[in-house]
Design a protein around this motif. Structure first.
Motif, short mmCIF file in Angstrom:
data_model
loop_
_atom_site.label_atom_id
_atom_site.label_comp_id
_atom_site.label_asym_id
_atom_site.label_seq_id
_atom_site.Cartn_x
_atom_site.Cartn_y
_atom_site.Cartn_z
N ILE A 80 0.82 -1.21 0.00
CA ILE A 80 0.00 0.00 0.00
C ILE A 80 0.85 1.27 0.00
N GLY A 81 1.92 1.26 0.79
CA GLY A 81 2.76 2.45 0.90
C GLY A 81 2.17 3.53 1.78
N MET A 82 1.25 3.15 2.68
CA MET A 82 0.62 4.14 3.55
C MET A 82 1.62 4.59 4.64
N PRO A 83 1.37 5.77 5.27
CA PRO A 83 2.26 6.22 6.34
C PRO A 83 2.11 5.36 7.59
N VAL A 84 3.19 5.29 8.36
CA VAL A 84 3.21 4.58 9.64
C VAL A 84 3.63 5.57 10.71
N TYR A 85 2.83 5.67 11.77
CA TYR A 85 3.08 6.62 12.85
C TYR A 85 3.24 5.90 14.17
N THR A 86 4.06 6.48 15.04
CA THR A 86 4.15 6.06 16.43
C THR A 86 4.61 7.26 17.24
N GLY A 87 4.64 7.12 18.55
CA GLY A 87 5.10 8.21 19.38
C GLY A 87 6.53 8.61 19.04
N GLY A 88 6.83 9.89 19.15
CA GLY A 88 8.14 10.38 18.76
C GLY A 88 9.29 9.64 19.42
N ALA A 89 9.13 9.32 20.71
CA ALA A 89 10.20 8.62 21.42
C ALA A 89 10.31 7.16 21.02
N GLU A 90 9.28 6.64 20.34
CA GLU A 90 9.30 5.24 19.92
C GLU A 90 9.85 5.07 18.51
N VAL A 91 9.98 6.17 17.77
CA VAL A 91 10.46 6.08 16.38
C VAL A 91 11.81 5.38 16.28
N PRO A 92 12.83 5.76 17.07
CA PRO A 92 14.11 5.05 16.95
C PRO A 92 14.01 3.58 17.33
N HIS A 93 13.10 3.23 18.23
CA HIS A 93 12.90 1.82 18.57
C HIS A 93 12.33 1.07 17.37
N ALA A 94 11.34 1.67 16.70
CA ALA A 94 10.74 1.03 15.53
C ALA A 94 11.74 0.89 14.39
N ARG A 95 12.69 1.81 14.32
CA ARG A 95 13.75 1.73 13.30
C ARG A 95 14.90 0.84 13.74
N ARG A 96 14.79 0.28 14.94
CA ARG A 96 15.78 -0.61 15.54
C ARG A 96 17.15 0.04 15.72
N GLU A 97 17.09 1.32 16.10
CA GLU A 97 18.31 1.97 16.55
C GLU A 97 18.67 1.48 17.95
N TYR A 98 17.72 0.92 18.65
CA TYR A 98 17.93 0.19 19.90
C TYR A 98 16.77 -0.80 20.02
N LEU A 99 16.87 -1.73 20.97
CA LEU A 99 15.84 -2.76 21.12
C LEU A 99 15.48 -2.92 22.58
N GLN A 100 14.19 -2.81 22.88
CA GLN A 100 13.66 -3.06 24.22
C GLN A 100 12.63 -4.18 24.08
N GLN A 101 13.04 -5.40 24.26
CA GLN A 101 12.15 -6.53 24.06
C GLN A 101 12.65 -7.72 24.86
N ILE A 102 11.75 -8.60 25.25
CA ILE A 102 12.12 -9.80 25.98
C ILE A 102 13.22 -10.53 25.22
N THR A 103 14.22 -11.00 25.94
CA THR A 103 15.36 -11.67 25.31
C THR A 103 15.10 -13.16 25.19
#
Length: 235
Positions: A80-103
């Protein structure tokens, strides 16, 4: 896949132990969260099941960037190519600049109980081959007008940038994993936070849950567990 309509515009879909939601507005529909990677076909099917075509998906709003909430997004972006939004502080997490997830080690610790073994097996099946998902096109929801009149509410704790969303006209509050009503690893039902192993900051998670639980909404749509009606004559 199970679909429930909780208000005039909102359908809630349950996939592999996780919910996503579809908010209709005229001929368009907004997706809130997107299940596990293994739920991708059901996410696409759910759009059609509520009366829309894929090209009517106007945007995807992400509460947070754990794998069970972003799984279908790469396919949706490709199709589709639609936009994807999340909270500003979550953007780097979604881009995997860091990871906060169960190991993986923390997951293995869950196999000491029957419910834990069942959850681990279901989770591994749902993420198989897709552990490295990123959303490079994601942008902040904080400074844009979101579709359907949806409003972001910062709810940090479960992840640093976790964001809930409110549909003011219908009093529907999408709480993601900041406030849930059940989980396969929980023995409780009703409003609660997830087990501590899932939360990046437990104290912040509790504060955000209290904020959401006290919100004057009519309906809470959580990331896990059934939706609940609040502040109604039948409540």
């Amino acid at each position: 896949m199970k679909i429930n309509q909780v208000s005039d515009s909102v359908h809630v879909v349950t996939g592999t132990n996780v919910n996503w939601a579809l908010v209709s507005s005229g001929s368009s529909v907004t997706l809130i969260d997107a299940g596990y990677p293994g739920d991708t076909d059901d996410v696409l099917k759910s759009v059609r099941e509520v009366g829309h075509t894929l090209d009517e998906v106007s945007a995807v709003l992400v509460t947070h960037a754990h794998l069970d909430h972003i799984g279908a997004i790469p396919t949706l972006v490709e199709k589709i190519g639609m936009p994807v939004y999340t909270g500003g502080a979550e953007v780097p997490h979604a881009r995997r600049e860091y990871l906060q997830q169960i190991t993986p080690r923390e997951m293995l610790r869950q196999i000491t109980t029957a419910r834990g073994r069942r959850w681990v097996a279901q989770t591994l099946m749902a993420v198989r081959g897709h552990m490295d998902i990123t959303i490079p096109s994601v942008v902040s929801a904080d400074d844009v007008v979101l579709p359907a009149g949806l409003t972001p509410i910062p709810t940090p704790g479960h992840t640093t940038g976790h964001t809930a969303y409110l549909l003011p006209d219908e009093g529907v509050l999408f709480t993601g994993d900041a406030l849930v009503t059940g989980h396969p690893l929980s023995r409780c039902s009703g409003p609660q936070i997830l087990p501590a192993v899932f939360n990046h900051d437990e104290a912040q998670t509790l504060d955000s849950a209290k904020l959401l639980e006290n919100h004057p909404a009519c309906t809470i749509v959580p990331g896990h567990g059934p939706s609940i009606q609040l502040n109604t004559e039948s409540a």
